[in-house]
Design an enzyme around this catalytic site. Structure first.
Site, PDB file in Angstrom:
ATOM      1  CD  GLU A 183      -3.050  -0.714   0.051  1.00 59.11           C
ATOM      2  OE1 GLU A 183      -2.663  -0.764  -1.128  1.00 59.11           O
ATOM      3  OE2 GLU A 183      -4.211  -0.442   0.372  1.00 59.11           O
ATOM      4  CB  THR A 200      -4.924   5.572  -3.612  1.00 60.01           C
ATOM      5  OG1 THR A 200      -5.841   4.575  -4.053  1.00 60.01           O
ATOM      6  CG2 THR A 200      -5.064   5.732  -2.116  1.00 60.01           C
TER       7      THR A 200
HETATM    8  N1  HSE Z   1      -8.241   4.665   3.408  1.00 61.71           N
HETATM    9  C1  HSE Z   1      -7.682   4.734   2.082  1.00 61.71           C
HETATM   10  C2  HSE Z   1      -8.043   6.076   1.473  1.00 61.71           C
HETATM   11  C3  HSE Z   1      -8.253   3.608   1.264  1.00 61.71           C
HETATM   12  O1  HSE Z   1      -9.211   6.443   1.534  1.00 61.71           O
HETATM   13  O2  HSE Z   1      -7.165   6.748   0.939  1.00 61.71           O
HETATM   14  C4  HSE Z   1      -7.785   3.604  -0.159  1.00 61.71           C
HETATM   15  O3  HSE Z   1      -6.637   2.874  -0.319  1.00 61.71           O
END
Ligand code: HSE
Length: 310
Positions: free
Chosen positions: A131, A184
């Site tokens: 991530e 993201t």
């Molecule tokens: N919590 C993360 C965001 C999830 O909203 O950026 C997406 O990877």
């Protein structure tokens, strides 16, 4: 004895779940990524193929699977290597935990190949490295449900503390994925870094209400607690037709709706499959009217996370 070769699957997931930015997420059924992984005597990680959705790098230093696998081999001080073949069922940049599924399935499969030297929490930590590569931040709200299944809350990041939350049997989600890519990293960078105290109070009231609703099978409480006062007002501007989609879901009987992860997917929670299917129809009709290309998924919140499929 280490196993030589396995194939594993990790589900798509919905992160944030409205009010729980970076701390809440749940696993979906059916849709996900699968990974074939093989031990080799030759050192190093080879990503031999990536099939399916998206256009990802096979360079192990630029691919989440490569980064997660390398960290695990280093930790095990293993001299050999791994061959990986990834099949993407989730389009990158969809808001359905695409990088998380690839990261989670790698952490899970390497652990299985080596006869489970790591705990579940350690697997979440390894998957979070993926991530970090994909989005710049090592969050766990997609990788934890992808690995563990069900509904999870990240109570703390330092130290990492993850709680599995029970949820009512008839809780379904309907997700529409408007086919635009939203990275993201971008949708994190646009967020404000400060939250007024008044807004924070409203938000943590909702987090408390959502968790209480999940524990007590109180669907109405779940629905009215989903509202996100902090992230949704900013991110929804990046999603074409967001207000029209959530309104259509509400009229079709959804308990509540929000942005799935960092978007552009939009999710609704529903009581029962019939309502979830009605919401799917409402989403489809709206998206067609707006001329948006899309996919729609109806899924029970899945108790299953990563698993071996071959
Ligand atoms: N919590 C993360 C965001 C999830 O909203 O950026 C997406 O990877």
């Amino acid at each position: 004895m280490e196993k030589k070769k396995i194939k594993a699957f990790a589900p798509a997931s919905v992160a944030n779940v409205g009010c729980g930015f970076d701390v809440l997420g749940f696993a979906m059924d059916k849709v996900g990524d699968s990974l074939e992984i093989e031990l080799t005597s030759q050192a190093g990680i080879q990503i031999q193929a990536i099939q399916g959705q998206g256009n990802l790098s096979t360079d192990p230093e630029k691919n989440v699977c490569g980064v997660v696998a390398k960290a695990m081999l280093d930790k095990l001080n293993h001299q050999g290597g791994l061959n990986l073949q990834l099949t993407k069922g989730i389009l990158p940049g969809s808001g359905l935990g695409s990088s998380a599924a690839s990261s989670a399935v790698t952490a899970f499969a390497v652990n299985e190949l080596f006869n489970r030297p790591f705990t579940e929490l350690q697997l979440v930590e390894f998957a979070m490295l993926g991530e970090k590569l994909a989005s710049g931040t090592a969050h766990a709200d997609n990788v934890a449900p992808a690995l563990m299944g069900g509904f999870v809350a990240v109570r703390s990041y330092e130290p990492l503390d993850i709680i599995k939350i029970p949820f009512p049997d008839e809780l379904y989600c309907t997700v529409i994925h408007p086919k635009i890519e939203l990275r993201t990293e971008l949708s994190r960078n646009i967020l404000k870094q400060q939250v007024p105290l008044k807004t924070a109070i409203r938000q943590w009231g909702n987090v408390a209400g959502l968790i209480a609703g999940l524990y007590s099978d109180n669907y109405e409480l779940i629905g009215r607690s989903l509202t996100d006062y902090i992230v949704e007002p900013v991110r929804s501007l990046l999603i074409p037709g967001y207000a029209r989609l959530t309104e259509a879901a509400f009229l079709a009987g959804a308990l509540g709706s929000g942005i799935s992860g960092s978007g552009p997917s939009v999710f609704s929670l529903c009581k029962g499959k019939e309502t979830a299917n009605d919401v799917a129809k409402a989403f489809q009709e709206k998206a067609i009217l707006m001329g948006l290309p899309f996919d729609v998924y109806v899924s029970k919140i899945s108790k299953m996370g990563c698993r071996i499929i071959e």
